[in-house]
Design a protein around this motif. Structure first.
Motif, PDB file in Angstrom:
ATOM      1  N   ARG A   1       0.835  -1.206   0.000  1.00 10.05           N
ATOM      2  CA  ARG A   1       0.000   0.000   0.000  1.00 10.05           C
ATOM      3  C   ARG A   1       0.869   1.255   0.000  1.00 10.05           C
ATOM      4  O   ARG A   1       0.605   2.217  -0.724  1.00 10.05           O
ATOM      5  N   LEU A   2       1.939   1.229   0.780  1.00  3.71           N
ATOM      6  CA  LEU A   2       2.821   2.388   0.849  1.00  3.71           C
ATOM      7  C   LEU A   2       3.638   2.540  -0.431  1.00  3.71           C
ATOM      8  O   LEU A   2       3.879   3.662  -0.883  1.00  3.71           O
ATOM      9  N   GLU A   3       4.035   1.422  -1.023  1.00  2.00           N
ATOM     10  CA  GLU A   3       4.744   1.491  -2.296  1.00  2.00           C
ATOM     11  C   GLU A   3       3.835   2.056  -3.381  1.00  2.00           C
ATOM     12  O   GLU A   3       4.276   2.821  -4.239  1.00  2.00           O
ATOM     13  N   ARG A   4       2.572   1.686  -3.333  1.00  2.64           N
ATOM     14  CA  ARG A   4       1.608   2.201  -4.307  1.00  2.64           C
ATOM     15  C   ARG A   4       1.405   3.707  -4.115  1.00  2.64           C
ATOM     16  O   ARG A   4       1.328   4.462  -5.081  1.00  2.64           O
ATOM     17  N   ALA A   5       1.364   4.149  -2.868  1.00  3.73           N
ATOM     18  CA  ALA A   5       1.236   5.584  -2.592  1.00  3.73           C
ATOM     19  C   ALA A   5       2.448   6.332  -3.137  1.00  3.73           C
ATOM     20  O   ALA A   5       2.311   7.396  -3.751  1.00  3.73           O
ATOM     21  N   HIS A   6       3.631   5.772  -2.949  1.00  2.00           N
ATOM     22  CA  HIS A   6       4.858   6.401  -3.455  1.00  2.00           C
ATOM     23  C   HIS A   6       4.810   6.485  -4.975  1.00  2.00           C
ATOM     24  O   HIS A   6       5.122   7.532  -5.564  1.00  2.00           O
ATOM     25  N   SER A   7       4.390   5.412  -5.606  1.00  2.00           N
ATOM     26  CA  SER A   7       4.316   5.374  -7.063  1.00  2.00           C
ATOM     27  C   SER A   7       3.315   6.395  -7.606  1.00  2.00           C
ATOM     28  O   SER A   7       3.589   7.094  -8.588  1.00  2.00           O
ATOM     29  N   ARG A   8       2.180   6.517  -6.950  1.00  2.00           N
ATOM     30  CA  ARG A   8       1.172   7.492  -7.390  1.00  2.00           C
ATOM     31  C   ARG A   8       1.658   8.921  -7.195  1.00  2.00           C
ATOM     32  O   ARG A   8       1.393   9.795  -8.011  1.00  2.00           O
ATOM     33  N   GLY A   9       2.380   9.156  -6.120  1.00  2.00           N
ATOM     34  CA  GLY A   9       2.958  10.472  -5.906  1.00  2.00           C
ATOM     35  C   GLY A   9       4.002  10.797  -6.952  1.00  2.00           C
ATOM     36  O   GLY A   9       4.080  11.927  -7.447  1.00  2.00           O
ATOM     37  N   TYR A  10       4.786   9.797  -7.311  1.00  2.00           N
ATOM     38  CA  TYR A  10       5.799   9.984  -8.348  1.00  2.00           C
ATOM     39  C   TYR A  10       5.141  10.341  -9.676  1.00  2.00           C
ATOM     40  O   TYR A  10       5.578  11.271 -10.366  1.00  2.00           O
ATOM     41  N   GLN A  11       4.089   9.619 -10.027  1.00  2.00           N
ATOM     42  CA  GLN A  11       3.381   9.905 -11.281  1.00  2.00           C
ATOM     43  C   GLN A  11       2.780  11.315 -11.273  1.00  2.00           C
ATOM     44  O   GLN A  11       2.809  12.011 -12.286  1.00  2.00           O
ATOM     45  N   ALA A  12       2.243  11.721 -10.132  1.00  2.00           N
ATOM     46  CA  ALA A  12       1.676  13.066 -10.033  1.00  2.00           C
ATOM     47  C   ALA A  12       2.766  14.121 -10.202  1.00  2.00           C
ATOM     48  O   ALA A  12       2.571  15.135 -10.870  1.00  2.00           O
ATOM     49  N   GLY A  13       3.923  13.869  -9.620  1.00  2.00           N
ATOM     50  CA  GLY A  13       5.034  14.808  -9.747  1.00  2.00           C
ATOM     51  C   GLY A  13       5.547  14.896 -11.169  1.00  2.00           C
ATOM     52  O   GLY A  13       5.866  15.977 -11.660  1.00  2.00           O
ATOM     53  N   LEU A  14       5.633  13.764 -11.845  1.00  2.00           N
ATOM     54  CA  LEU A  14       6.096  13.765 -13.235  1.00  2.00           C
ATOM     55  C   LEU A  14       5.163  14.549 -14.141  1.00  2.00           C
ATOM     56  O   LEU A  14       5.595  15.188 -15.092  1.00  2.00           O
ATOM     57  N   SER A  15       3.875  14.490 -13.843  1.00  2.00           N
ATOM     58  CA  SER A  15       2.912  15.195 -14.687  1.00  2.00           C
ATOM     59  C   SER A  15       2.779  16.668 -14.296  1.00  2.00           C
ATOM     60  O   SER A  15       1.976  17.390 -14.880  1.00  2.00           O
TER      61      SER A  15
ATOM     62  N   ARG B   1       8.306  14.288  -4.431  1.00  2.00           N
ATOM     63  CA  ARG B   1       9.597  14.995  -4.350  1.00  2.00           C
ATOM     64  C   ARG B   1      10.633  14.364  -5.276  1.00  2.00           C
ATOM     65  O   ARG B   1      11.402  15.053  -5.953  1.00  2.00           O
ATOM     66  N   LYS B   2      10.664  13.024  -5.297  1.00  2.00           N
ATOM     67  CA  LYS B   2      11.604  12.302  -6.155  1.00  2.00           C
ATOM     68  C   LYS B   2      11.343  12.640  -7.620  1.00  2.00           C
ATOM     69  O   LYS B   2      12.279  12.870  -8.393  1.00  2.00           O
ATOM     70  N   ALA B   3      10.078  12.692  -8.008  1.00  2.00           N
ATOM     71  CA  ALA B   3       9.736  13.032  -9.389  1.00  2.00           C
ATOM     72  C   ALA B   3      10.167  14.454  -9.714  1.00  2.00           C
ATOM     73  O   ALA B   3      10.657  14.725 -10.818  1.00  2.00           O
ATOM     74  N   MET B   4       9.995  15.375  -8.772  1.00  2.00           N
ATOM     75  CA  MET B   4      10.403  16.757  -9.001  1.00  2.00           C
ATOM     76  C   MET B   4      11.934  16.840  -9.172  1.00  2.00           C
ATOM     77  O   MET B   4      12.419  17.598 -10.018  1.00  2.00           O
ATOM     78  N   GLU B   5      12.666  16.071  -8.414  1.00  2.00           N
ATOM     79  CA  GLU B   5      14.123  16.029  -8.572  1.00  2.00           C
ATOM     80  C   GLU B   5      14.469  15.483  -9.952  1.00  2.00           C
ATOM     81  O   GLU B   5      15.323  16.034 -10.639  1.00  2.00           O
ATOM     82  N   ASP B   6      13.806  14.396 -10.347  1.00  2.00           N
ATOM     83  CA  ASP B   6      14.079  13.784 -11.641  1.00  2.00           C
ATOM     84  C   ASP B   6      13.719  14.727 -12.785  1.00  2.00           C
ATOM     85  O   ASP B   6      14.406  14.772 -13.795  1.00  2.00           O
ATOM     86  N   ARG B   7      12.639  15.484 -12.626  1.00  2.00           N
ATOM     87  CA  ARG B   7      12.240  16.435 -13.662  1.00  2.00           C
ATOM     88  C   ARG B   7      13.263  17.551 -13.797  1.00  2.00           C
ATOM     89  O   ARG B   7      13.576  17.987 -14.904  1.00  2.00           O
TER      90      ARG B   7
END
Length: 55
Positions: free
Chosen positions: A8-22, A45-51
């Motif tokens: 469940r927590l991994e899924r939350a992280h993944s969804r947050g990453y997708q939101a950040g990428l978009s 935050r990770k997605a924002m760093e990657d972007r």
């Protein structure tokens, strides 16, 4: 940690990453529980760093 909780927590992280990428705001986090919210924000935050690296 139990597998169900970890998934469940991994899924939350993944969804947050997708939101950040978009490019979505961190204010749209759909989770209320502290654990899931912190994992979602961590992914965001990770997605924002990657972007910023790729721009």
């Amino acid at each position: 940690m139990k597998r169900q909780k970890r998934d469940r927590l991994e899924r939350a992280h993944s969804r947050g990453y997708q939101a950040g990428l978009s490019g979505r705001s961190s204010e749209i986090c759909p989770f209320q529980s502290l654990d899931a919210r912190s994992h979602w924000l961590g992914g965001w935050r990770k997605a924002m760093e990657d972007r910023s690296v790729t721009l």
